[in-house]
Design a protein around this motif. Structure first.
Motif, mmCIF file in Angstrom:
data_model
loop_
_atom_site.group_PDB
_atom_site.id
_atom_site.type_symbol
_atom_site.label_atom_id
_atom_site.label_comp_id
_atom_site.label_asym_id
_atom_site.label_seq_id
_atom_site.Cartn_x
_atom_site.Cartn_y
_atom_site.Cartn_z
ATOM 1 N N GLY A 38 0.807 -1.202 0.000
ATOM 2 C CA GLY A 38 0.000 0.000 0.000
ATOM 3 C C GLY A 38 0.845 1.258 0.000
ATOM 4 O O GLY A 38 2.062 1.212 -0.236
ATOM 5 N N THR A 39 0.206 2.395 0.270
ATOM 6 C CA THR A 39 0.864 3.701 0.202
ATOM 7 C C THR A 39 0.808 4.404 1.552
ATOM 8 O O THR A 39 -0.239 4.421 2.206
ATOM 9 N N LEU A 40 1.954 4.970 1.940
ATOM 10 C CA LEU A 40 2.033 5.844 3.107
ATOM 11 C C LEU A 40 2.074 7.289 2.621
ATOM 12 O O LEU A 40 2.885 7.627 1.748
ATOM 13 N N THR A 41 1.232 8.129 3.185
ATOM 14 C CA THR A 41 1.304 9.551 2.875
ATOM 15 C C THR A 41 2.461 10.184 3.641
ATOM 16 O O THR A 41 3.078 9.558 4.507
ATOM 17 N N ARG A 42 2.743 11.432 3.315
ATOM 18 C CA ARG A 42 3.789 12.140 4.065
ATOM 19 C C ARG A 42 3.465 12.164 5.558
ATOM 20 O O ARG A 42 4.354 11.990 6.393
#
Length: 367
Positions: A38-42
């Protein structure tokens, strides 16, 4: 783009944690790291590394100590490295696949305050999947700058392991200067294809994060998947060692023709020799404006660069030094003239910085 949070610099420079906090405050929902999980935001990345840094300090990490990191490639590796800097320590990355004897020798040499990614009975350690950061605050930590940016092991030496301890402090400026040298651009999208225990992938990834880039991490390289990720995410900068480039250029022509790689501005290669035949295949696939080759970046005593146009003009060249000095010397130790065989001698110029190697237009002496 104007930063909405001021990066407060110490006498050594801007702490890496401070720079990343500014980016998270500026655009918290922008993607920072994407993996197959998945994706981690800043904001996600900022909060997770703040909690992890506090947990490391609680475990005994002290300023300027080493933290040995041997996690599998993924977001957790990048989190461990950044958390180490936020705790004021120096990351010491190694492969999680190392034989036990070699790992023991490295740990004995480094004497780290913490080993991340292993469960060692005689060392303070945090195994993979460690949940020790749960419950800690995600608020920013006091600014910390380790005196050494990194301490990787030598990949080309014989005998007992050796540490290459950086003389540069762990500041945002140190990594952003390197980013400019290898043509990373602010707010871009980077494809990371190599093991994060290796110098090239790890520190280009962190440099990219400090420019606000979205870093797409491949846990394991697959040429077809790499091109699909370039197409899907609009990747503009890609790291690939020669073996990866060979696997890519060897893909079926119909697959290559069907994949959109027009977003790529830079494909950088390093870590091994790039043969003339492979260079030509890369030029045919990506073009001379896109290709870039870096030589001798791990030790960084002297670094050379050459682009695709340099490949065409001087076949076999790895470019000109952009940092440090390189000479070819004979058995008597005297410099050899052009065209003669000898031993390569590299020398670091202490007062020289990576920033000084880049002209105001952003170009380097590649040919």
């Amino acid at each position: 783009m104007k930063r909405s949070v001021v990066e407060m610099a110490t006498p050594a420079g801007t702490p890496i944690g401070t720079a990343l906090a500014a980016l998270a405050a500026e655009d918290p929902h922008r993607p920072a790291v994407t993996t197959s999980a998945g994706t981690l935001t800043r904001r996600d990345f900022e909060d997770r590394t703040n909690r992890l840094a506090r947990a490391y300090v609680e475990e005994g990490v002290t300023p300027d100590s080493f933290v040995t990191i041997l996690l599998p490639t993924g977001a957790s590796f990048l989190e461990a490295v950044v958390a180490t800097w936020k705790a004021g320590a120096t990351p010491q990355p190694v492969s999680h696949r190392l034989p036990e004897r070699e790992l023991r020798e490295i740990i004995e040499l480094a004497d780290p305050s913490l080993v991340v990614g292993a469960d060692l009975p005689d060392r303070i350690s945090a195994p993979a999947g460690w949940s020790g950061a749960d419950g800690f605050s995600s608020a920013p930590l006091p600014p910390m700058v380790a005196s050494s940016l990194k301490a990787p092991t030598s990949g080309g030496s014989t005998g007992r392991p050796k540490l290459i301890v950086s003389t540069e402090p762990a500041t945002a400026e140190s990594l952003r200067s390197f980013a400019a040298l290898v043509r990373l651009q602010p707010d871009g999208t980077v494809l990371s294809t190599g093991p994060l225990s290796h110098n090239g992938p790890l520190f280009t990834d962190v440099a990219a994060l400090l420019l606000g880039c979205h870093v797409v991490v491949m846990e394991r390289f697959d040429a077809e998947q790499a091109l699909a990720l370039v197409d899907r995410h609009g990747v503009d900068w890609m790291y690939a060692v020669p073996t990866m480039l060979r696997r890519t250029t060897d893909l079926p022509q119909d697959l290559l023709a069907a994949t959109d790689t027009s977003s790529l501005r830079t494909v950088i290669t390093m870590a091994a020799a790039c043969s003339p035949a492979l260079r030509q295949s890369c030029l045919d696939l990506f073009g001379p404006d896109v290709m870039l080759e870096l030589y001798a970046a791990t030790e960084a005593h002297a670094v050379t660069l050459v682009d695709g146009h340099g490949w065409l003009e001087r076949p076999g060249s790895v470019g000109r030094p952009v940092v440090g000095e390189i000479e070819v010397r004979g058995p008597d130790g005297a410099p050899r003239p052009s065209g003669e065989v000898g031993k390569v001698r590299r020398r670091q110029v202490r007062e020289e910085s990576l920033t000084a190697a880049i002209d105001p237009a952003g170009d380097v002496g590649l040919r």
